[in-house]
Motif scaffolding. Sequence first.
Motif, short mmCIF file in Angstrom:
data_model
loop_
_atom_site.label_atom_id
_atom_site.label_comp_id
_atom_site.label_asym_id
_atom_site.label_seq_id
_atom_site.Cartn_x
_atom_site.Cartn_y
_atom_site.Cartn_z
N GLU A 30 -33.47 2.49 48.68
CA GLU A 30 -34.49 2.10 47.71
C GLU A 30 -33.84 1.38 46.54
OE1 GLU A 30 -37.75 5.63 47.96
OE2 GLU A 30 -35.74 6.23 47.34
N LEU A 31 -34.60 0.45 45.98
CA LEU A 31 -34.15 -0.32 44.83
C LEU A 31 -35.10 -0.08 43.66
CD1 LEU A 31 -31.96 -2.43 44.04
CD2 LEU A 31 -33.65 -4.20 44.55
N TYR A 32 -34.56 0.37 42.54
CA TYR A 32 -35.36 0.69 41.36
C TYR A 32 -34.88 -0.10 40.15
CZ TYR A 32 -37.06 4.93 43.77
OH TYR A 32 -37.64 5.81 44.65
N ARG A 33 -35.73 -0.15 39.15
CA ARG A 33 -35.34 -0.58 37.81
C ARG A 33 -35.97 0.37 36.80
NH1 ARG A 33 -39.26 -2.83 34.61
NH2 ARG A 33 -41.10 -3.72 35.63
N TYR A 34 -35.44 0.38 35.59
CA TYR A 34 -36.01 1.20 34.53
C TYR A 34 -37.15 0.43 33.86
CZ TYR A 34 -32.09 4.41 34.97
OH TYR A 34 -31.18 5.31 35.44
N THR A 35 -38.23 1.14 33.59
CA THR A 35 -39.38 0.49 32.98
C THR A 35 -39.14 0.18 31.51
OG1 THR A 35 -40.36 2.65 32.50
CG2 THR A 35 -41.00 1.57 34.57
#
Length: 488
Positions: free
Chosen positions: A39-44
Amino acid sequence: MKRHLLLSFLLCATIFGASAQQNITIKGSAVNGRGKLVELYRYTDPVSNRLKLLDSCRVGSKQDFILRTYANYPLLLVLQVDDYNMSFYAEPGRDYNVSIPNFNWNTDEQKNIHLDRVPLPVEFSGLPSNDINLLIDDFHTIIDTFIVRNRVHFDYKFHPDKRYFDTLVALLGDMSADGDGGDFLARYKRYYLARLKYDLRFESRARTFNKEIAGQPILYYDESYMSLFCDLFGDYISHGNKLLSQRQICRWVENLDVSTYLDSLGVDPLLRNEQVRELAFLVAMNESYYDFRNYDRQSVCKTLMRFANTTKFPEHKQLAETLLQAYAGEEGGQQMPRFVLPDADGQLVDLNSYRGEWIYIAFVRCTDPNSIGELETMSHFIDSVYKKSDSIEFITIDCCRDRDKMNEFLAGKRGKKYSWTWLHFDGRYDLLRQFDVYSYPWFVLIDPDGRIHYHVTPAPSTGFLITPPWQRAKTEPKKVFFLDQYRQ
């Protein structure tokens, strides 16, 4: 990438509007990760620090995977596999080749990797010498090495010497001559050193603010700038200060008095600018939400809603709404995530089938002594609980990677006592993250409407099962004089 990498903050409208576009590609391989979900995430944002899923895929039969996303500015991404992750900066229009070497995925069953962190071992290939990740890593290596060698001169107990910090800055200035890494890296260095100088007490809050924040545009898109801002105003307002008491602030939040709250902050010379004042207000409101001893959470949320509807800065409206979305996932009353898990016989069970009943969920590992201790307590009370109420269902979800461990445990002498429903988490780490399960055992109570009643539910050993919320108190109707006469 080292832990020094800061949280990413991208509130630019172009990011959200262009989310369907893709200008960053991550091609990878995992030696022993076939079938695993990557999975690939970023911080909001840097205030709530919540992760947003950008893309995901399974490692294929050839041990390969590919992920894509979009950015118009260097973006801090988080690569997640099971409970392991690592972060790195990705630049727009770049392709990245990564590999995950042979790795012991069972490490999380040997220790709590959330307390003793084990990063996902990701190796990059083909990075140019001026890649921002390499430059940032060199930047922090110089800082760490210098501080360790001269730690006495940076330690509060030994009267820290500002001259050594100035020497460190000079060393880092020489480093920048090799390659500046663009405006992004220049800002990263500037704001990180400002944070470090402030945290080491070599410079006051007011002096740091006047040098780095005052009279300059707020760089909402730059995570290093926003990290400095949050550092300066963290615990500065919500706990009260020389100008405003915490009692006053609590009263304004309780009364949903946004205008008085914001106007009163303006007595502080650092917060006379309206835009700066509102951003500091948002930092304070986030702290107030988690300070349950002094602030009512519902009042904090309602105050944020009122602020979002009145602010004239679109960035602040977006941030307030992001915070409210984050809180919605933590409040009691949140709808339980839907999931279907296998039981001990391999039959799939949908927890929605228990709608209309209370559900007491225990996340355990059958190899964990603490989990077994709570299960023993539960087995001691369960018969009496069922006698008093037929509207409760006990469900235990085993989180051992191998389902055979659960089956062997239940087939043993001890396991036969635990006659309630058992399910296996089936590698659903996303489910564990949704319930914030970071240690075992972990308990969650679901009400008959399918909503989370307690996000953090007390364990059986606390005596919770003696007077649980699903047990209706039996009350005798009060006798009324004229009613008694009528009945006679």
